[in-house]
Design an enzyme around this catalytic site. Sequence first.
Site, PDB file in Angstrom:
ATOM      1  N   SER A  53       0.836  -1.198   0.000  1.00  0.00           N
ATOM      2  CA  SER A  53       0.000   0.000   0.000  1.00  0.00           C
ATOM      3  C   SER A  53       0.877   1.256   0.000  1.00  0.00           C
ATOM      4  CB  SER A  53      -0.968  -0.050   1.188  1.00  0.00           C
ATOM      5  OG  SER A  53      -1.998   0.887   1.047  1.00  0.00           O
ATOM      6  N   GLU A 107      -9.536  -4.071  -5.972  1.00  0.00           N
ATOM      7  CA  GLU A 107      -9.009  -2.964  -5.176  1.00  0.00           C
ATOM      8  C   GLU A 107      -8.876  -1.708  -6.017  1.00  0.00           C
ATOM      9  OE1 GLU A 107      -4.924  -2.880  -3.821  1.00  0.00           O
ATOM     10  OE2 GLU A 107      -4.669  -4.925  -4.537  1.00  0.00           O
ATOM     11  N   HIS A 150      -7.281  -5.563  -1.389  1.00  0.00           N
ATOM     12  CA  HIS A 150      -6.110  -4.790  -0.999  1.00  0.00           C
ATOM     13  C   HIS A 150      -5.300  -5.523   0.072  1.00  0.00           C
ATOM     14  CE1 HIS A 150      -3.847  -1.083  -0.785  1.00  0.00           C
ATOM     15  NE2 HIS A 150      -4.072  -0.949   0.503  1.00  0.00           N
TER      16      HIS A 150
END
Length: 304
Positions: A154, A246, A276
């Site tokens: 991320s 995602e 995610h």
Amino acid sequence: MHRDGSRSCGPRQTFLERRRQSPPFGASSFDLEGLPAGMGSRQEPTVSGVKLAKVKVGDIPCKWILTPDADPAVRLLYLHGGGWVSGSGGNYLPLAAEISRAAKCVVLLPDYRLAPEHPFPAGLDDCVAAHDWLVVNGPTGPGAAKATFVAGDSAGGNLTLATLLAIKERQRSLPAGVIAISPGTDFTLSSQSLTSVYDPIISSRTMPEFRSRYLAKTDPHEPLASPVFGDFRGLPPILIQTGEHEMLRDDSIRVAKKARADGTLVTLEIWPGMVHVFQIRGLPESREAIRRIGAFVNSRAATK
């Protein structure tokens, strides 16, 4: 049967159905206080025989993670997620231990500086410094690495790619490879999946919030903030893992295309049905993705 007419697919479908029962983070409001509280908490690793050790790289608090078969000369820097504003190494101890076991490497988790108190490029500078240190220091003290790697998810996936670009720009020792998990790569927020994909984990509405806190007055076209605009020529192989479901999926696709156009070897994995950072979810797909990360590290380390 499910709303799309399909039948149950086991743990994956059960997980997705459970996640869809509540809105993704940031869908209705942005709770900056709640995010650090959750992602800053410590989680204990479950891998048998794992050893943990605290160390400081300058002013950066870090943790070493070593599983029994890990080679102390093969070193991986893992950059935690958290939207550039939250998260900690302690929250990622379970995943770091799983990677250490799969890749037979030692893992260093730095607590890089966070926005908005420390906006770009403070956190990135910490990541570069941690990798510089990793090249010449191991878990038992000074000593040259056989091979180093950078990985993260991320926001940490963004920092992984930005760290690679910054290492090249600053003419530091390059890693043998990098692994970007569900990375955010474009702060201009131009990827189509931001508006076309329903992400059950985190809402695309959070991205302008993260951008304003992390970048402050920095141009979002800056390559060290948005790696999709970077120059990947002459860089080592990259493994990118992202989920089908995602909002940042197309950020991965676009940065892979850019790096390939620059001549860098890229393996892009878009996992069907996944979300995610699914690597932390304990699903069969999670374990297989970690196994592939280990195989990538092993293959690259074998060339050194």
